[in-house]
Every structure is written in structure tokens, then in C-alpha cells.
Design an enzyme around this catalytic site. Sequence first.
Site, PDB file in Angstrom:
ATOM      1  N   TYR A 105     -23.393  13.103  11.770  1.00 40.19           N
ATOM      2  CA  TYR A 105     -22.951  13.264  10.384  1.00 40.19           C
ATOM      3  C   TYR A 105     -22.860  11.922   9.654  1.00 40.19           C
ATOM      4  CZ  TYR A 105     -20.918  16.398   6.880  1.00 40.19           C
ATOM      5  OH  TYR A 105     -20.702  17.151   5.754  1.00 40.19           O
ATOM      6  N   LYS A 158     -17.235  12.444   3.062  1.00 42.03           N
ATOM      7  CA  LYS A 158     -16.257  13.522   3.101  1.00 42.03           C
ATOM      8  C   LYS A 158     -14.838  12.970   3.256  1.00 42.03           C
ATOM      9  CE  LYS A 158     -18.977  17.118   2.693  1.00 42.03           C
ATOM     10  NZ  LYS A 158     -18.959  17.928   1.455  1.00 42.03           N
TER      11      LYS A 158
END
Length: 254
Positions: free
Chosen positions: A153, A160
Amino acid sequence: MGILEGKRILVTGVLTDASIAFSVARLAQEEGATVVLTGFGRLSLVERIAKRLPSPAPVLELDVRNTEHLDTLAARVGEHVDGLDGVVHSIGFAPQSAMGGNFLNTSWDDVATALQVSTYSFKSLAVACLPLMKEGGAVVGLDFDASKAWPVYDWMGVAKAGLESCNRYLARDLGKQNIRVNLVAAGPLRTMAARSIPGFKEFEDSWPEKAPLGWDLSDTVPAARACVALMSDWFPATTGEIVHVDGGVHAIGG
């Protein structure tokens, strides 16, 4: 009567009918809301998808990196509804070089793109909609748990984490206008956005086994229901929160 009866909702990020945003729009209409959609790029595709809703919804163009789009958003939305009670931020993007195990080699330009589109746009969208939220309302963003360093990720995970911090600051600053700001951290789902993540299969293979409640990688409804609930009057004193809809993986070590 549904829990969004009479409410006016703006939903961003509808790409296909497999997206969380589409499920939010559909459920919002089923719960009594009037829905306006935004799209970026292939607007004709979004317009076709909008026709699959219980009631076809208008589609507006919105590139969150385009100042003119943001500056005119309230006026353009106002052509369809006389105000907004809820806004759904379902926008995120990172160049391929920013994910997939390339963390140490990603250029600042690509990192900056990920942060602008996936993090800063949460604030940009909220501020752009303020003129239509004079009576308060709710802003809900879609998140992926940023408390851990997940495989593949990479810089999207950093984006995020920034989104989660932005959520708290927006909650602080918009609370005085009776606007609640919250995030829904969904588990991995087989959406178009997920398919753009190199190595996404690692999540597909492990998540259902780790989740205490199990996890259906193709079911966007649980996350959409959380979004709809947060925009309803059933959460009048909740803001700055992250609601995890991930089968419970965030709470389990190992």
C-alpha cells in the site's frame, strides 16, 4: 420513511456499479435522499452508471485538482438541489510508482499527486460544499485503516494516514457550523480502485481468514450502510470518528 428522508446528498467517486460510492448513492435514494453525483474523466460512463440507480441522478464534472471545478461546485450543485445535508468523499489516487513495494524509490512528484488527490481533496471538497450546508450536515470520507504499514500500500497508506488526521481537524473546524465529519474505513473490496493496486491479491488471500466476522471481497453494502447511517440523524453527536467496516481485522493482531 427512510433515515435520509428529505435529505440532499452529494456523492463523489462513482466509477462503476461495483464501487462503494454507487452503493452509497443507491442506498441513500432508497432511504429517501435526493442524490447528485460527481465524476472525473469518463463522464459518459458515470452517466450510464447513474441510470442504474433507483432514480437517475445528475452527474457533474469534478477534478479535485482543478481550482475552477472546486470554486464553481456549489453553484453547479445548486442547479439541482437547494442545499446539501451530506457529502461523500470517495476519491483517491496514487500513481503506480507510489505502491507495490516501491516506497523507498517513489519520486516527490508522485507522492504529491497521491497526497493532493487522496488527502487534501477531503478538505477541498468540504470547503467547496460549505455554501450549500448552511443548516449543518455531515461529511463522510472513505478510508482504509492507516494504523499499520500494509503490504504493497506504501504511499497510499501515508495518504490515508493524512486523511485520518485531516478528518479530525475538519471535525474541529466545522463543528461550530453543525457539520459532522467522519470516515468509514472499509476492508479490501474488488473495486476498480483496488485493481489499480499492485499486489492487491495479498489482501484478497489473507483478509477473509483474519476477519472475526469473515469478509466478502465483493460486497460493498456494509461500508455503504455505514456511510448512510453517518449522514442520517442517528449520529447527531459523532464527529472526528473512524468507523471500521472490515470484518474486525483492524482489532486483531497477527
